[in-house]
Motif scaffolding. Sequence first.
Motif, PDB file in Angstrom:
ATOM      1  N   LEU A  82       0.838  -1.135  -0.095  1.00  0.00           N
ATOM      2  CA  LEU A  82      -0.042   0.122   0.001  1.00  0.00           C
ATOM      3  C   LEU A  82       0.895   1.305   0.019  1.00  0.00           C
ATOM      4  N   GLU A  83       1.954   1.183   0.775  1.00  0.00           N
ATOM      5  CA  GLU A  83       2.983   2.457   0.876  1.00  0.00           C
ATOM      6  C   GLU A  83       3.371   2.646  -0.705  1.00  0.00           C
ATOM      7  N   ARG A  93      -1.672  11.603  11.144  1.00  0.00           N
ATOM      8  CA  ARG A  93      -0.893  12.228  12.074  1.00  0.00           C
ATOM      9  C   ARG A  93       0.700  12.029  11.847  1.00  0.00           C
ATOM     10  N   ALA A  94       0.953  10.632  11.421  1.00  0.00           N
ATOM     11  CA  ALA A  94       2.307  10.128  11.202  1.00  0.00           C
ATOM     12  C   ALA A  94       2.801  10.913   9.884  1.00  0.00           C
ATOM     13  N   ALA A  95       2.072  10.766   8.896  1.00  0.00           N
ATOM     14  CA  ALA A  95       2.293  11.561   7.872  1.00  0.00           C
ATOM     15  C   ALA A  95       2.622  13.047   7.618  1.00  0.00           C
ATOM     16  N   VAL A 137       5.787   7.569   7.207  1.00  0.00           N
ATOM     17  CA  VAL A 137       4.779   6.704   6.861  1.00  0.00           C
ATOM     18  C   VAL A 137       3.894   6.304   7.841  1.00  0.00           C
ATOM     19  N   GLY A 138       2.657   6.477   7.937  1.00  0.00           N
ATOM     20  CA  GLY A 138       1.669   5.980   9.038  1.00  0.00           C
ATOM     21  C   GLY A 138       0.800   4.916   8.288  1.00  0.00           C
ATOM     22  N   LEU A 145      -7.272  -1.673   6.196  1.00  0.00           N
ATOM     23  CA  LEU A 145      -6.071  -1.169   6.334  1.00  0.00           C
ATOM     24  C   LEU A 145      -5.673   0.270   5.782  1.00  0.00           C
ATOM     25  N   TYR A 146      -5.348   1.247   6.528  1.00  0.00           N
ATOM     26  CA  TYR A 146      -5.014   2.612   5.941  1.00  0.00           C
ATOM     27  C   TYR A 146      -3.367   2.787   5.979  1.00  0.00           C
ATOM     28  N   VAL A 147      -3.036   3.437   4.998  1.00  0.00           N
ATOM     29  CA  VAL A 147      -1.519   3.675   4.823  1.00  0.00           C
ATOM     30  C   VAL A 147      -1.684   5.326   4.333  1.00  0.00           C
TER      31      VAL A 147
END
Length: 140
Positions: free
Chosen positions: A42-43, A108-110, A115-116, A130-132
């Motif tokens: 996904l990334e 928040r991570a991005a 990469v979150g 699943l979210y990326v």
Amino acid sequence: MSFAARLVWGTIFVIVVAIGIHVVGSEYALRGDLEREARRILEREARLVARALPADSLTWQAEVERLGRESGLRLTLVARDGRVLAESEASAETVPRLENHRERPEIRAALTGAVGSDRRVSATVNRSLLYVAIPAPFGA
């Protein structure tokens, strides 16, 4: 029950428990491996989508819808303030009404340049996803 019968049944019980523990442990490890691989894929897909976006932000919604259809993925572009800019499974008319994504763990991570990822039930499509999220390569 004779001693021999108890010994046989005890041995069977121990074998069944050992196999059960092995199966559960293997399933847990395999699920983790598969999820890590899905996150990597996904990334990579997110980076390809980011590179494919046109410079004109007015065309992002149509392009995200097209890329979502072609890839089979749900795609969402999020501004630095958390507003949804484009969403592959929402119409252009409903995008401005989608909830702010700023407090979502992957966003928040991005926003910090990392990469979150997160797994949760989507409020928009009502299924576990699943979210990326990747840091934006553009100034959205």
